[in-house]
Design an enzyme around this catalytic site. Structure first.
Site, PDB file in Angstrom:
ATOM      1  N   SER A 135       0.826  -1.209   0.000  1.00  0.00           N
ATOM      2  CA  SER A 135       0.000   0.000   0.000  1.00  0.00           C
ATOM      3  C   SER A 135       0.864   1.264   0.000  1.00  0.00           C
ATOM      4  O   SER A 135       0.547   2.241  -0.684  1.00  0.00           O
ATOM      5  CB  SER A 135      -0.961  -0.004   1.194  1.00  0.00           C
ATOM      6  N   MET A 192       9.980  -6.965   4.950  1.00  0.00           N
ATOM      7  CA  MET A 192      10.061  -7.585   6.267  1.00  0.00           C
ATOM      8  C   MET A 192      11.289  -8.471   6.477  1.00  0.00           C
ATOM      9  O   MET A 192      11.369  -9.172   7.482  1.00  0.00           O
ATOM     10  CB  MET A 192       8.796  -8.427   6.515  1.00  0.00           C
ATOM     11  N   HIS A 227       8.031   3.481   9.333  1.00  0.00           N
ATOM     12  CA  HIS A 227       7.689   2.636  10.474  1.00  0.00           C
ATOM     13  C   HIS A 227       6.427   3.176  11.148  1.00  0.00           C
ATOM     14  O   HIS A 227       6.295   4.393  11.329  1.00  0.00           O
ATOM     15  CB  HIS A 227       8.834   2.600  11.480  1.00  0.00           C
ATOM     16  N   VAL A 245      17.763  -2.136  13.912  1.00  0.00           N
ATOM     17  CA  VAL A 245      16.383  -2.053  13.435  1.00  0.00           C
ATOM     18  C   VAL A 245      15.732  -0.746  13.874  1.00  0.00           C
ATOM     19  O   VAL A 245      15.744  -0.393  15.054  1.00  0.00           O
ATOM     20  CB  VAL A 245      15.563  -3.256  13.956  1.00  0.00           C
ATOM     21  N   ASP A 246      15.178  -0.018  12.901  1.00  0.00           N
ATOM     22  CA  ASP A 246      14.394   1.198  13.155  1.00  0.00           C
ATOM     23  C   ASP A 246      15.152   2.227  13.995  1.00  0.00           C
ATOM     24  O   ASP A 246      14.568   2.908  14.842  1.00  0.00           O
ATOM     25  CB  ASP A 246      13.065   0.850  13.837  1.00  0.00           C
ATOM     26  N   ALA A 294      -2.064   7.958   7.370  1.00  0.00           N
ATOM     27  CA  ALA A 294      -1.027   8.962   7.629  1.00  0.00           C
ATOM     28  C   ALA A 294       0.278   8.606   6.912  1.00  0.00           C
ATOM     29  O   ALA A 294       0.973   9.480   6.376  1.00  0.00           O
ATOM     30  CB  ALA A 294      -0.788   9.096   9.134  1.00  0.00           C
ATOM     31  N   GLU A 295       0.616   7.322   6.895  1.00  0.00           N
ATOM     32  CA  GLU A 295       1.832   6.886   6.205  1.00  0.00           C
ATOM     33  C   GLU A 295       1.779   7.253   4.724  1.00  0.00           C
ATOM     34  O   GLU A 295       2.767   7.709   4.146  1.00  0.00           O
ATOM     35  CB  GLU A 295       2.001   5.371   6.347  1.00  0.00           C
TER      36      GLU A 295
END
Length: 320
Positions: A16, A91, A110, A145-146, A174-175
């Site tokens: 998406s 992922m 994220h 990670v992140d 919002a993303e």
């Protein structure tokens, strides 16, 4: 309009956020184009959608390819002349070597306000903590990670009675607004004088006794601690109507300057009103700038202008 950045999107599922980036890229003023969509699974809805929308795709199965997956992906990125990678629901754990290869050129989105709630199940963590606000973060990808540098965020309210699914639905909206905007800003930075000046400043700061000094209103870098420090680099931002944002450095003379400009006209040029003084210009508002090469020119120009006590000291230091 400047040449668009070539972006590759990596996905693992429905895509998406990938779709949001594809549709944003259709705007006439968008600074990027989607040059490749790939991922770690060959048969996912996101690849089907990308294909239907006319984006170039490469279907890879990481499980089948095994250890060769990352090399195969890298070959495809090289073939597509990718400038920036955008992770969109990708992922798979990325090897450190791949992260290093794309350092500063790979971004991710994220579903939380990092550094809060990195990793999986962010929405569950937000609800368990009783927080009233969450959101989304776009950040650079790093080894952890992140944890890479944050490029921007958007906040989303947590409503009474929210579940992980209802919260995820609103955060995803919002993303879709955040990612295209921040990706556009990110890929535009290398073409702006302020960002280029910052990069030069970082490289020059590693040299001894470097200060800032203007030259006819242009930012410059000088060497020497006396009353008259000597300029060794100047940033010419479209100087006298030139198309380039150029770094002016000291060359050995007209023969070298002419040879470099003739051999690499896309990189070097003769700066107006400066060339006669032995200044060679390196065009920096390009997406393929070799910053190690720029650093070498800065050091070389510094050596040409620095007092002997500094160059001797540096030579002694290098011997050890």
């Amino acid at each position: 309009m400047a040449e668009r950045a070539r972006v590759a999107i990596l996905i693992s599922g429905r895509g998406s956020n990938m779709a949001a980036l594809i549709y944003a890229a259709r705007a006439d003023d968008c600074p990027y184009e989607i040059a490749l969509v790939s991922g770690d699974k060959a048969d996912v809805p996101g690849l089907q959608l990308a294909h239907a929308e006319g984006a170039p795709i490469l279907a890879l199965d990481a499980k089948l390819l095994g250890a060769s997956y990352w090399n195969t992906l890298q070959d495809a990125l090289d073939a597509a002349r990718i400038d920036t990678i955008a992770l969109a629901g990708f992922m798979r754990i990325i090897p450190a070597e791949f992260v290093a290869r794309w350092a500063g050129k790979m971004v991710n989105i994220h579903p939380s306000l990092l550094p809060l709630h990195p990793g999986l199940r962010s929405h569950e963590a937000v609800l368990a903590a009783g927080e009233t606000t969450t959101g989304a973060t776009v950040h650079l990808v790093s080894d952890e990670v992140d944890s890479g540098a944050i490029l921007g965020q958007v906040k989303v309210a947590v409503l009474p009675g929210d579940t992980p699914d209802t919260l995820a639905t609103r955060v995803l909206i919002a993303e879709h607004q955040l990612y295209p905007r921040l990706l556009a800003e990110f890929v535009s930075r290398p073409l702006t004088a302020s960002w280029i000046e910052q990069r030069i400043d970082e490289l020059a700061s590693h040299l001894p006794e470097v200060g800032r000094k203007t030259s006819h209103g242009s930012p410059g870098w000088s060497v020497g601690s006396g009353k008259t420090p000597k300029l060794f680099a100047i940033l010419a931002d479209h100087h006298h109507g030139e198309e380039a944002i150029g770094l002016l450095v000291k060359a050995s003379g007209p023969d070298e300057m002419g040879g470099l400009i003739e051999a690499h006209p896309d990189v070097y040029y003769w700066p107006k009103y400066y060339g006669a003084g032995g200044w060679l210009a390196i065009k920096l508002n390009r997406r393929d700038v070799d910053w190690d090469h720029v650093a070498e020119w800065l050091e070389r120009s510094w050596r040409a202008c620095a007092p002997p006590r500094l160059t001797k000291l540096m030579s002694i230091t290098e011997e050890f």
